[in-house]
Design an enzyme around this catalytic site. Structure first.
Site, PDB file in Angstrom:
ATOM      1  N   GLY A  73       0.813  -1.160  -0.009  1.00  0.00           N
ATOM      2  CA  GLY A  73       0.069   0.019  -0.010  1.00  0.00           C
ATOM      3  C   GLY A  73       0.947   1.209   0.005  1.00  0.00           C
ATOM      4  N   GLY A  74       0.230   2.214   0.620  1.00  0.00           N
ATOM      5  CA  GLY A  74       0.998   3.512   0.651  1.00  0.00           C
ATOM      6  C   GLY A  74       2.250   3.560   1.311  1.00  0.00           C
ATOM      7  N   GLY A 103      25.647  12.302 -28.949  1.00  0.00           N
ATOM      8  CA  GLY A 103      24.985  12.913 -27.874  1.00  0.00           C
ATOM      9  C   GLY A 103      25.607  12.193 -26.395  1.00  0.00           C
ATOM     10  CB  ALA A 104      26.158   8.750 -25.716  1.00  0.00           C
TER      11      ALA A 104
HETATM   12  C1  HXC Z   1      -3.519  -4.353  12.304  1.00  0.00           C
HETATM   13  C2  HXC Z   1      -2.529  -6.148  11.383  1.00  0.00           C
HETATM   14  C3  HXC Z   1      -2.406  -5.480  10.033  1.00  0.00           C
HETATM   15  C4  HXC Z   1      -2.871  -4.355   9.968  1.00  0.00           C
HETATM   16  C5  HXC Z   1      -1.557  -7.589   9.926  1.00  0.00           C
HETATM   17  N1  HXC Z   1      -2.040  -7.352  11.056  1.00  0.00           N
HETATM   18  N2  HXC Z   1      -1.724  -6.452   9.387  1.00  0.00           N
HETATM   19  N3  HXC Z   1      -3.031  -5.631  12.311  1.00  0.00           N
HETATM   20  N4  HXC Z   1      -3.175  -3.728  10.931  1.00  0.00           N
HETATM   21  N5  HXC Z   1      -2.509  -3.383   8.756  1.00  0.00           N
HETATM   22  C6  HXC Z   1      -1.991  -8.419  12.280  1.00  0.00           C
HETATM   23  C7  HXC Z   1      -2.872  -9.464  12.123  1.00  0.00           C
HETATM   24  O1  HXC Z   1      -4.124  -9.332  12.374  1.00  0.00           O
HETATM   25  C8  HXC Z   1      -2.302 -10.528  12.810  1.00  0.00           C
HETATM   26  O2  HXC Z   1      -2.487 -10.363  14.180  1.00  0.00           O
HETATM   27  C9  HXC Z   1      -0.916 -10.243  12.797  1.00  0.00           C
HETATM   28  O3  HXC Z   1      -0.754  -8.939  12.331  1.00  0.00           O
HETATM   29  C10 HXC Z   1      -0.111 -11.055  11.775  1.00  0.00           C
HETATM   30  O4  HXC Z   1      -0.865 -10.975  10.596  1.00  0.00           O
HETATM   31  P1  HXC Z   1      -1.073 -12.374   9.579  1.00  0.00           P
HETATM   32  O5  HXC Z   1      -2.086 -11.947   8.724  1.00  0.00           O
HETATM   33  O6  HXC Z   1      -1.559 -13.453  10.606  1.00  0.00           O
HETATM   34  O7  HXC Z   1       0.147 -12.457   8.940  1.00  0.00           O
HETATM   35  P2  HXC Z   1       0.530 -13.155   7.457  1.00  0.00           P
HETATM   36  O8  HXC Z   1      -0.329 -14.259   7.309  1.00  0.00           O
HETATM   37  O9  HXC Z   1       1.969 -13.122   7.504  1.00  0.00           O
HETATM   38  O10 HXC Z   1      -0.028 -11.834   6.661  1.00  0.00           O
HETATM   39  C11 HXC Z   1       0.733 -10.611   6.668  1.00  0.00           C
HETATM   40  C12 HXC Z   1       0.053  -9.656   5.783  1.00  0.00           C
HETATM   41  C13 HXC Z   1      -1.674  -9.585   6.185  1.00  0.00           C
HETATM   42  C14 HXC Z   1       0.057  -9.986   4.283  1.00  0.00           C
HETATM   43  C15 HXC Z   1       0.602  -8.332   6.091  1.00  0.00           C
HETATM   44  O11 HXC Z   1      -1.576  -9.544   7.688  1.00  0.00           O
HETATM   45  C16 HXC Z   1      -2.233  -8.600   5.678  1.00  0.00           C
HETATM   46  O12 HXC Z   1      -2.812  -8.857   4.498  1.00  0.00           O
HETATM   47  N6  HXC Z   1      -2.428  -7.425   6.388  1.00  0.00           N
HETATM   48  C17 HXC Z   1      -3.259  -6.355   6.131  1.00  0.00           C
HETATM   49  C18 HXC Z   1      -2.486  -5.518   5.252  1.00  0.00           C
HETATM   50  C19 HXC Z   1      -3.558  -4.243   4.725  1.00  0.00           C
HETATM   51  O13 HXC Z   1      -4.335  -4.329   4.060  1.00  0.00           O
HETATM   52  N7  HXC Z   1      -2.874  -3.146   5.194  1.00  0.00           N
HETATM   53  C20 HXC Z   1      -3.233  -1.844   5.113  1.00  0.00           C
HETATM   54  C21 HXC Z   1      -2.609  -1.457   3.865  1.00  0.00           C
HETATM   55  S1  HXC Z   1      -3.189  -0.095   3.326  1.00  0.00           S
HETATM   56  P3  HXC Z   1      -2.863 -11.703  15.195  1.00  0.00           P
HETATM   57  O14 HXC Z   1      -3.154 -10.999  16.531  1.00  0.00           O
HETATM   58  O15 HXC Z   1      -3.442 -12.698  14.619  1.00  0.00           O
HETATM   59  O16 HXC Z   1      -1.246 -12.113  15.271  1.00  0.00           O
HETATM   60  C22 HXC Z   1      -1.878   1.026   3.856  1.00  0.00           C
HETATM   61  C23 HXC Z   1      -1.992   2.416   3.659  1.00  0.00           C
HETATM   62  C24 HXC Z   1      -0.843   3.225   4.137  1.00  0.00           C
HETATM   63  O17 HXC Z   1      -1.185   0.552   4.429  1.00  0.00           O
HETATM   64  C25 HXC Z   1      -1.198   4.411   3.455  1.00  0.00           C
HETATM   65  C26 HXC Z   1      -0.080   5.252   3.527  1.00  0.00           C
HETATM   66  C27 HXC Z   1      -0.337   6.678   2.656  1.00  0.00           C
END
Ligand code: HXC
Length: 510
Positions: free
Chosen positions: A169-170, A404-405
């Site tokens: 993501g971001g 040019g290079a």
């Molecule tokens: C809160 C999160 C989290 C998040 C993961 N966890 N991502 N908690 N916020 N963004 C937590 C899970 O609930 C889990 O908690 C633990 O972290 C581990 O995650 P798992 O899913 O069990 O691990 P894994 O299978 O390795 O997968 C990792 C992952 C997945 C691919 C990163 O967790 C995922 O898709 N997370 C969401 C990603 C996402 O959509 N993020 C927002 C993106 S947008 P427990 O308690 O079970 O251990 C963004 C915008 C930024 O980031 C913008 C900036 C401008």
């Protein structure tokens, strides 16, 4: 009620345990180190000073007030790498997946602000699920605070990002604004939108690794500078990179005198360039034989291989090397290689690292795909970067410098400080064959006449003396003496001072 000492011990223990033993084991099972273990590898032993171990998030939604881990998913502070001060943050995937909360972002911003005040590099170890979903916009605001600091720190202190797990993501845009990105193979990935969103929007089936793994970013996108086998190797390579870099834009690059004598001559270089101008050779051989101890730290070695960039030392001084690679696409400049080299030249210039440019370039790459994709604008990036660069610039033409290079590759006209050529260098508008086919078009049906014309053109222009007669080349040097002559030039240029006219900033063709 535990006393203060007991509370302190408990909190420290809780911070060290992060998300708990199960999650630590899961991290290890993926072949990954924990956030703290990584810092132990990265920093000199015992040098880490941790800050903000007791910071907690302030979210009360989704019962988050019941789930607080001291430190809130990122370990921050400072330490040293081979004695040099660096500020660090290391995201802890065992705590809410290393996701970035408002408090987590504040910790990162705090060390970035301090790094700017004292003029020290910032190294970020990224292993995060992105924005803390429970916090919503507070987390987005936190990212933006980091982005703002990335932009302000750019060109002031070196910023290095290491991707050691998810970065999606971001969140990718903070590393993208730093100077160098390293990745760990297989266990890390970065993308703006993940495989599921890609499937929904474009109907493409792609795995996380194919979309944003180390191979993709080091060979296809050019987003990442280097990828290594595992956490330890990657972190050790960050340590090595740091040895070439100054602490900030006012500090000198480190001087590390090795055992390699500066006067060493290398006879084999006299035979490096084949007599047939169309036969390629490996420019790496010249680089390795010319630099101290054959030690060259290449940046983006698997991307746009027609140009080579990286760091080395010559006579103990840190130098940036930019070199055409005749082995790939005959060393011509295309869009990717221009962008790759331009970014590297700008980094060296921002931190006053001297640039040694090795030229064997037949010109810019022709073709519709290049023109339609904007070779004019992208090629101009490299031209602009060299032209605005005030770092010491030493250029050596080993063979071709056409069109040019020739101008672009740190020529005298772009304020090259020392411009050398090897005796068989050809500095001309183009190769002899192409030239006579244009200016003697009337002879096109007379192969003998054309061959004579070509021989004449070669005799007149395929040498370094026409440029030498105008002072565009300072000297024609024996290949075997290359190291000695460049080392001497670097010493001469040690105190070079050159300033560009005052301006808010230039407008590089982005
Ligand atoms: C809160 C999160 C989290 C998040 C993961 N966890 N991502 N908690 N916020 N963004 C937590 C899970 O609930 C889990 O908690 C633990 O972290 C581990 O995650 P798992 O899913 O069990 O691990 P894994 O299978 O390795 O997968 C990792 C992952 C997945 C691919 C990163 O967790 C995922 O898709 N997370 C969401 C990603 C996402 O959509 N993020 C927002 C993106 S947008 P427990 O308690 O079970 O251990 C963004 C915008 C930024 O980031 C913008 C900036 C401008």
């Amino acid at each position: 009620m535990p006393n203060i000492d007991q509370q302190l011990t408990q909190k420290r223990l809780a911070a060290h345990m992060g998300g708990g033993i199960k999650r630590i084991e899961a991290q290890h099972a993926k072949g990954k180190l924990t956030a703290r273990e990584r810092l132990e590898v990265l920093l000199d032993q015992g040098s880490f000073e941790e800050w903000d171990m007791f910071v907690e998030h302030r979210c009360n939604d989704f019962d988050m007030q019941e789930q607080k881990v001291p430190g809130d998913g990122v370990v921050t502070g400072y330490g040293t790498i081979n004695g040099k001060l660096v500020f660090v943050f290391s995201q802890d995937f065992t705590v809410f997946g290393g996701s970035l909360s408002e408090a987590h972002a504040e910790k990162i911003c705090k060390i970035m602000d301090q790094a700017m005040k004292v003029g020290a590099p910032v190294i970020g170890l990224n292993d995060s699920g992105g924005a803390r979903i429970q916090e919503g916009v507070a987390s987005l605001g936190g990212y933006a605070e980091v982005f703002q600091r990335n932009a302000l720190a750019s060109g002031v202190v070196p910023q290095i990002s290491v991707i050691m797990g998810p970065c999606a993501g971001g969140a990718v845009y903070s590393p993208a604004m730093t100077d160098f990105i390293f990745m760990v193979k297989d266990s890390s990935y970065m993308f703006v939108t993940g495989p599921e969103v890609v499937k929904t929007v474009t109907h493409e089936d792609v795995s996380a690794q194919d979309l944003g793994g180390a191979l993709t970013h080091t060979t296809k996108s050019g987003v990442v500078d280097r990828a290594f086998e595992d956490d330890v190797q990657t972190l050790l390579m960050v340590r090595k990179l740091m040895d070439y870099l100054p602490s900030n834009n006012r500090a000198p690059a480190p001087f590390l005198k090795g055992l390699d004598p500066v006067h060493r001559t290398t006879e084999s270089l006299n035979d490096l360039v084949p007599s047939n101008p169309n036969q390629p050779y490996d420019m790496h051989e010249l680089i390795f034989k010319m630099v101290d101890d054959e030690d060259f730290f290449e940046i983006q070695p698997e991307y746009a291989k027609n140009i080579i960039v990286g760091f080395a030392r010559m006579g103990g001084m840190s130098v940036g090397i930019v070199a055409n690679q005749p082995l790939v696409l005959a060393g011509c400049l295309d869009i990717k290689s221009s962008i790759k080299a331009a970014r590297f030249v700008r980094f060296c210039d921002a931190f006053s690292i001297p640039i040694v440019t090795l030229v064997d370039v037949p010109g810019f790459m022709p073709g519709t795909s290049q023109e339609y994709a904007g070779i004019i604008k992208h090629g101009a990036k490299l031209l602009y970067a060299y032209a605005e660069c005030t770092s010491p610039k030493i250029t050596l033409i080993t063979r071709k410098a056409y069109g040019g290079a020739y101008d672009v590759m740190a020529s005298k006209h772009l304020r090259g400080d020392v411009n050398f050529a090897w005796p068989n260098a050809e500095i001309a508008v183009m190769g002899a064959k192409g030239a006579v086919e244009i200016i003697f078009r009337e002879d096109k049906n007379d192969p003998q006449k054309l061959a004579d014309r070509e021989a004449q053109y070669k005799a007149r222009f395929a040498n370094p003396f026409v440029a030498g007669a105008r002072g565009y080349i300072d000297d024609v040097i024996e290949p075997s003496e290359t190291r000695k002559r460049i080392c001497r030039s670097l010493v001469m240029l040690k105190d070079k001072k050159l300033e560009n006219p005052w301006r808010k900033h230039g407008n590089i063709p982005l």
